[in-house]
Design a protein around this motif. Sequence first.
Motif, PDB file in Angstrom:
ATOM      1  N   TYR A 167       0.845  -1.200   0.000  1.00  0.00           N
ATOM      2  CA  TYR A 167       0.000   0.000   0.000  1.00  0.00           C
ATOM      3  C   TYR A 167       0.878   1.246   0.000  1.00  0.00           C
ATOM      4  N   VAL A 168       0.741   2.027  -1.057  1.00  0.00           N
ATOM      5  CA  VAL A 168       1.401   3.331  -1.173  1.00  0.00           C
ATOM      6  C   VAL A 168       0.331   4.294  -1.672  1.00  0.00           C
ATOM      7  N   ARG A 169       0.008   5.287  -0.870  1.00  0.00           N
ATOM      8  CA  ARG A 169      -1.126   6.163  -1.191  1.00  0.00           C
ATOM      9  C   ARG A 169      -1.029   6.810  -2.575  1.00  0.00           C
ATOM     10  N   PRO A 170       0.085   7.472  -2.944  1.00  0.00           N
ATOM     11  CA  PRO A 170       0.129   8.097  -4.273  1.00  0.00           C
ATOM     12  C   PRO A 170      -0.076   7.098  -5.410  1.00  0.00           C
ATOM     13  N   LYS A 171       0.439   5.878  -5.207  1.00  0.00           N
ATOM     14  CA  LYS A 171       0.272   4.838  -6.229  1.00  0.00           C
ATOM     15  C   LYS A 171      -1.203   4.440  -6.346  1.00  0.00           C
ATOM     16  N   ALA A 172      -1.868   4.298  -5.191  1.00  0.00           N
ATOM     17  CA  ALA A 172      -3.300   3.968  -5.181  1.00  0.00           C
ATOM     18  C   ALA A 172      -4.101   5.056  -5.897  1.00  0.00           C
ATOM     19  N   MET A 173      -3.783   6.312  -5.613  1.00  0.00           N
ATOM     20  CA  MET A 173      -4.481   7.443  -6.250  1.00  0.00           C
ATOM     21  C   MET A 173      -4.263   7.408  -7.769  1.00  0.00           C
ATOM     22  N   HIS A 174      -3.059   7.093  -8.184  1.00  0.00           N
ATOM     23  CA  HIS A 174      -2.732   7.008  -9.614  1.00  0.00           C
ATOM     24  C   HIS A 174      -3.565   5.916 -10.291  1.00  0.00           C
ATOM     25  N   HIS A 175      -3.636   4.748  -9.650  1.00  0.00           N
ATOM     26  CA  HIS A 175      -4.438   3.645 -10.210  1.00  0.00           C
ATOM     27  C   HIS A 175      -5.906   4.056 -10.354  1.00  0.00           C
ATOM     28  N   LEU A 176      -6.457   4.694  -9.332  1.00  0.00           N
ATOM     29  CA  LEU A 176      -7.866   5.100  -9.369  1.00  0.00           C
ATOM     30  C   LEU A 176      -8.113   6.105 -10.497  1.00  0.00           C
ATOM     31  N   ARG A 177      -7.207   7.068 -10.640  1.00  0.00           N
ATOM     32  CA  ARG A 177      -7.363   8.066 -11.718  1.00  0.00           C
ATOM     33  C   ARG A 177      -7.291   7.409 -13.094  1.00  0.00           C
ATOM     34  N   LYS A 178      -6.527   6.309 -13.193  1.00  0.00           N
ATOM     35  CA  LYS A 178      -6.394   5.582 -14.463  1.00  0.00           C
ATOM     36  C   LYS A 178      -7.575   4.636 -14.710  1.00  0.00           C
ATOM     37  N   GLY A 179      -8.529   4.594 -13.781  1.00  0.00           N
ATOM     38  CA  GLY A 179      -9.698   3.734 -13.953  1.00  0.00           C
ATOM     39  C   GLY A 179      -9.510   2.313 -13.487  1.00  0.00           C
ATOM     40  N   ARG A 180      -8.412   2.054 -12.763  1.00  0.00           N
ATOM     41  CA  ARG A 180      -8.178   0.711 -12.231  1.00  0.00           C
ATOM     42  C   ARG A 180      -8.896   0.548 -10.897  1.00  0.00           C
ATOM     43  N   VAL A 181      -9.410  -0.641 -10.652  1.00  0.00           N
ATOM     44  CA  VAL A 181      -9.993  -0.953  -9.344  1.00  0.00           C
ATOM     45  C   VAL A 181      -8.844  -1.264  -8.389  1.00  0.00           C
TER      46      VAL A 181
END
Length: 241
Positions: free
Chosen positions: A118-132
């Motif tokens: 879990y890395v917050r900026p990485k999670a945010m990036h995935h969400l912005r890219k439309g990844r679950v």
Amino acid sequence: MSATQTPLKYKRLLLKLSGEALMGKAGYGIDMDVVARLARDISEAVAAAAEIAIVIGGGNIFRGLQGAAGGMDRATADYMGMLATVMNSLAFQGALEKLKVSSRVQSAIPMPTVCESYVRPKAMHHLRKGRVVIFAAGTGNPFFTTDTAATLRAIETNCDAVAKATQVDGVYSADPKKDANATRYDRLSYSEVLARDLKVMDGAAIALARDNHLPVIVFSVEESGNLLKVLRGEARATVVS
């Protein structure tokens, strides 16, 4: 989006699933037919341009509190429960990938051969890219539930709400399956949930949601397509705010 479709009320949502939801009618483990149905609901939501994060409990495999009640050290039991959530998360990711839905599992306990940490900026990036993004291993700490983990991750990733999937269509004054006179609520305040000890989420999760003005939506996961209704604000559900 077609003219007939209702716009999304919640663009980014964290879905909290219990481990028990994954085992269907079985007494233990993972029912892949149930997981596939839930994954289809997620697929619909992603197709409607929603950004979805998920936290899944581990009670279908191992429950930390039960282990502690059986004489096991509580912290050790909780860590085992966290590992159960990783197993559920990987199963769910597999079901999403079968539907061509791009997803990532991020674990609060690092296990790089299995999934991302879990890395917050990485999670945010995935969400912005439309990844679950599926957040596994709770908060990474014992003595915290996956409800609290779900609320924490929803706040950290700027979700518009956290949706708690249950077997009934909202919050009741008592278990509606046992008490025919149980009262159903459309709306509740955080204070009412805490004062009446309503079993929405544990107290720490509700207090965290209250302090950060995060709406909690309680809805039924039994009905296919209900997640999309939640996102559009059309589902029969209880909103705690």
